[in-house]
Design a protein around this motif. Structure first.
Motif, PDB file in Angstrom:
ATOM      1  N   LEU A  88      14.079  74.507  55.382  1.00  0.00           N
ATOM      2  CA  LEU A  88      13.486  73.715  54.301  1.00  0.00           C
ATOM      3  C   LEU A  88      12.416  72.793  54.851  1.00  0.00           C
ATOM      4  N   TYR A  89      11.451  72.454  54.006  1.00  0.00           N
ATOM      5  CA  TYR A  89      10.483  71.424  54.373  1.00  0.00           C
ATOM      6  C   TYR A  89      11.109  70.071  54.045  1.00  0.00           C
ATOM      7  N   MET A  92       9.620  67.458  51.559  1.00  0.00           N
ATOM      8  CA  MET A  92       9.353  67.872  50.182  1.00  0.00           C
ATOM      9  C   MET A  92      10.648  67.894  49.392  1.00  0.00           C
ATOM     10  N   TYR A  95      12.400  70.930  44.347  1.00  0.00           N
ATOM     11  CA  TYR A  95      11.458  71.594  43.443  1.00  0.00           C
ATOM     12  C   TYR A  95      10.267  72.155  44.218  1.00  0.00           C
ATOM     13  N   ASP A  96       9.694  71.353  45.097  1.00  0.00           N
ATOM     14  CA  ASP A  96       8.510  71.788  45.849  1.00  0.00           C
ATOM     15  C   ASP A  96       8.842  72.925  46.807  1.00  0.00           C
ATOM     16  N   ASN A  97      10.009  72.844  47.429  1.00  0.00           N
ATOM     17  CA  ASN A  97      10.411  73.938  48.321  1.00  0.00           C
ATOM     18  C   ASN A  97      10.510  75.260  47.558  1.00  0.00           C
ATOM     19  N   LEU A  98      11.052  75.192  46.349  1.00  0.00           N
ATOM     20  CA  LEU A  98      11.161  76.404  45.536  1.00  0.00           C
ATOM     21  C   LEU A  98       9.790  76.847  45.043  1.00  0.00           C
ATOM     22  N   LYS A  99       8.969  75.858  44.713  1.00  0.00           N
ATOM     23  CA  LYS A  99       7.641  76.160  44.173  1.00  0.00           C
ATOM     24  C   LYS A  99       6.787  76.920  45.187  1.00  0.00           C
ATOM     25  N   ILE A 100       6.936  76.531  46.459  1.00  0.00           N
ATOM     26  CA  ILE A 100       6.133  77.189  47.504  1.00  0.00           C
ATOM     27  C   ILE A 100       6.454  78.678  47.547  1.00  0.00           C
TER      28      ILE A 100
ATOM     29  N   MET B   7      -0.041  79.937  48.186  1.00  0.00           N
ATOM     30  CA  MET B   7       1.146  79.256  48.698  1.00  0.00           C
ATOM     31  C   MET B   7       0.762  78.225  49.750  1.00  0.00           C
ATOM     32  N   TYR B  10      -1.131  75.242  48.346  1.00  0.00           N
ATOM     33  CA  TYR B  10      -0.186  74.323  47.696  1.00  0.00           C
ATOM     34  C   TYR B  10       0.553  73.518  48.741  1.00  0.00           C
ATOM     35  N   SER B 128      10.399  74.252  60.852  1.00  0.00           N
ATOM     36  CA  SER B 128      11.373  73.888  59.811  1.00  0.00           C
ATOM     37  C   SER B 128      12.318  75.039  59.513  1.00  0.00           C
ATOM     38  N   TYR B 130      11.470  77.418  57.507  1.00  0.00           N
ATOM     39  CA  TYR B 130      11.153  77.931  56.167  1.00  0.00           C
ATOM     40  C   TYR B 130      10.683  79.377  56.242  1.00  0.00           C
ATOM     41  N   ASN B 133      12.713  82.214  54.956  1.00  0.00           N
ATOM     42  CA  ASN B 133      12.808  82.480  53.521  1.00  0.00           C
ATOM     43  C   ASN B 133      11.746  83.479  53.040  1.00  0.00           C
TER      44      ASN B 133
END
Lengths: 305, 298
Positions: A88-89, A92, A95-100, B7, B10, B128, B130, B133
């Motif tokens: 995860l970031y 953030m 919501y923002d993590n999912l949005k990315i 992405m 953003y 991180s 990420y 994912n």
């Protein structure tokens, strides 16, 4: 007959001379919840990473949704995965993590992210940064990220790690709901065998990189269910006695053991009848095998630590 | 590919370091402009590309030296180790916005902030976790490198524009006037330097992706900005000269060299040469980063 959604043939991953995953042949039916059991370092995460496209196999083949080789990349977006700890970031919000990830998938539907937040129970987190989340919240957000894009195959690597009992129940219910309502196939690894036994329909047991056994829930329950265990000489002589008493669900295990899976209350009468027939019964008792015991016996037990 | 770019754009917008680095850069630029005001109040002599402060106050000179690293006045090319900011030769009695921007760009002050951001941005998904994912779910993983490069380009352009805007305000506040300088030269110079800075950022991004260690990548990026590589270039140049190749200057073919050596009256030939060099480096770095990223396990 359920189609095979995932099939691996001789899948191997080697790091130098060390084989983390060794010649694994696995198949997962569509709509199954496949419980992947193994101790720490057994090769579960390495295997799941190969399935999820995060790691390249050293040899072997993966067939996913009917696609093999390089063509698998075409359907890689149909897998959602949570591997090891959630990535995860930290600065953030949820919501923002999912949005990315939604941006990557080109998902712009109104309310989509809110729906996922509600599914994983994080709808109240607002602008709270994920670095301030508890472990359980992070785990749930990781599951939420895996759900983006409505995957057909969900790969979860120990998703209930760090969750409190309520959290475990919620994740379990979520997994069952996704499987029943969305017909999602789920591959889930866990150490907590008791939890896995409540949801999995099929099991794969891996040890030292080798898949020791693939077994259905019914078969596993059959192995672990309560039974009358009779230790005696010449079990073959006991078979006609069992038949005459009306026993049908029994198994001659070896030269000394018979397991009987019904009418546990008749164990005393059985002992009498065997004695009348001149068959010496060394031991007769009612027992069952815990899932953990079954697993430990299969993998060689605590001596392997 | 387009979705991957969306992405990362953003992510660029939502990342805290985007704004933190800009704030620090703004502070440094304003600070250097403030020290400029003190310089402007003294009697100054411009010699080549170096400004020598003559003032009866020793305290003032030492204070300015703390803020601006002084280069020795030599007739031959000075050897700069570390960051150096100096104003260009000017026939006028005032300091233009272009003069100060030129000094900051040539001294790689702005480049320093851009490459710090490039390293942080390029590695944040890896550090991180990420990337787990998304890394296995894109058809071509290499597109994630291209999307990072695009975002870093956007950041580079925005940073260059922001630095100009900050300088305009700083000049107005500290000098009490805004003189632009030659606008055509200004535009050509800044456009060329934007390409060079982006190429430099791509080099640092690729190093960060290959090395996968934030600390090492950052140290390398900062060292390159501070001209530490000139030591290596010097050794290579001597070897080349010994081999009998006399007309080849290594610095002409390096991005950091071009950033520093681009004159403030950029000719079309110089500009095209610098942009072409930038494009070559950008392509090489992106291809290298993409190839490595696709092959390595996550």
């Amino acid at each position: 007959m359920s189609e095979t959604l995932l099939k691996t043939t001789g899948l191997t991953k080697t790091f130098g001379t060390y084989k983390a995953v060794n010649d694994v042949h696995m198949h997962i039916k569509k709509g199954a919840i496949y419980g992947f059991i193994g101790r720490n370092g057994a090769g579960k995460t390495t295997f799941l990473k190969m399935i999820s496209g995060l790691s390249t196999p050293t040899s072997g083949e993966i067939e996913l949704f009917g696609y093999k080789g390089k063509d698998i990349r075409k359907v890689s977006s149909r897998i959602g995965c949570l591997i090891e700890s959630p990535g995860l970031y930290g600065n953030m919000s949820a919501y923002d993590n999912l949005k990315i990830k939604c941006k990557l998938f080109g998902i712009n539907r109104d309310g989509y992210i809110e729906k996922i937040l509600k599914t994983i129970g994080l709808e109240e987190t607002g602008n709270k940064k994920t670095k301030h989340f508890s472990l359980g919240m992070k785990q749930r957000l990781g599951i939420g990220l895996a759900l983006i894009g409505e995957p057909d195959l969900l790969v979860l690597d120990e998703p209930i790690n760090g969750l409190d009992p309520q959290g475990i129940v919620e994740v379990r219910d979520t997994i069952l709901r996704l499987n029943e309502q969305e017909n999602m196939t789920i591959l889930i690894s866990s150490h907590i065998l008791e939890e896995l036994s409540k949801i999995a329909t099929d099991y794969g047991i891996i040890h030292n990189g080798t898949l020791l056994q693939q077994i259905t829930r019914e078969e596993l329950m059959h192995h672990c269910s309560e039974r009358i265990e009779v230790v005696l000489e010449e079990p073959k002589r006991a078979v006609p006695i069992l038949d005459s008493m009306g026993f049908t669900k029994y198994q001659v295990v070896n030269k000394e053991h018979i397991n009987i899976f019904e009418r546990l209350e008749d164990s005393g009468r059985l002992n009498m009848e065997l004695n009348k027939a001149g068959i010496m019964v060394k031991e007769i008792f009612i027992t069952n095998e815990e899932l953990e015991t079954y697993y430990l016996n299969l993998t060689g037990g605590a001596n392997n630590d | 590919m387009i979705n991957a770019i969306k992405m990362d754009l953003y992510r660029l917008y939502k990342t805290k370091s985007t704004y933190v680095i800009w704030c620090i850069m703004a502070f440094v630029l304003i600070l250097s402009s403030a020290t400029l005001k003190m310089v402007d109040n003294t009697t100054t002599v411009h010699v080549n590309d170096t400004m020598v402060m003559e003032d009866s106050s020793d305290d003032l000179i030492s204070g300015i030296k703390d803020g601006m690293k002084e280069e020795p006045v030599v007739e031959e090319e000075p050897i700069n180790i570390g960051l150096s900011v100096g104003l260009p030769e000017s026939q006028e009695n005032y300091i233009t916005v272009y003069d100060v921007i030129y000094g900051n760009v040539q001294g790689k002050i702005i480049a320093l902030f851009i490459v710090i951001f490039a390293v942080l941005f390029a590695t944040s998904d890896l550090n991180s976790g990420y990337i787990k994912n998304i890394g296995g779910q894109v058809e071509k993983r290499g597109c994630l490198i291209i999307s990072k490069a695009v975002s870093i380009f956007v950041y580079t352009v925005a940073t260059m524009v922001l630095s100009v805007l900050i300088q305009i305000v700083a000049n107005a506040v500290f000098l009490g006037y805004i003189k632009w300088g030659n606008l055509k030269d200004f535009f050509v110079y800044m456009s060329t330097e934007t390409f060079l800075h982006f190429a430099f950022a791509c080099i640092c991004m690729t190093i960060a992706v290959l090395v996968r260690n934030n600390m090492v990548s950052m140290i390398l990026a900062v060292c390159m900005t501070m001209n530490v590589l000139t030591i290596l270039y010097g050794v290579l140049q001597k070897l080349i000269t010994k081999m009998g190749i006399k007309n080849l200057k290594i610095l002409d073919y390096t991005i950091t060299g071009k950033i520093s050596m681009l004159s403030n009256h950029v000719t079309t030939k110089e500009s095209i040469s610098a942009i072409c060099l930038s494009i070559v480096f950008i392509i090489i770095m992106v291809v290298l980063g993409k190839s490595s990223f696709e092959k390595k396990d996550i």
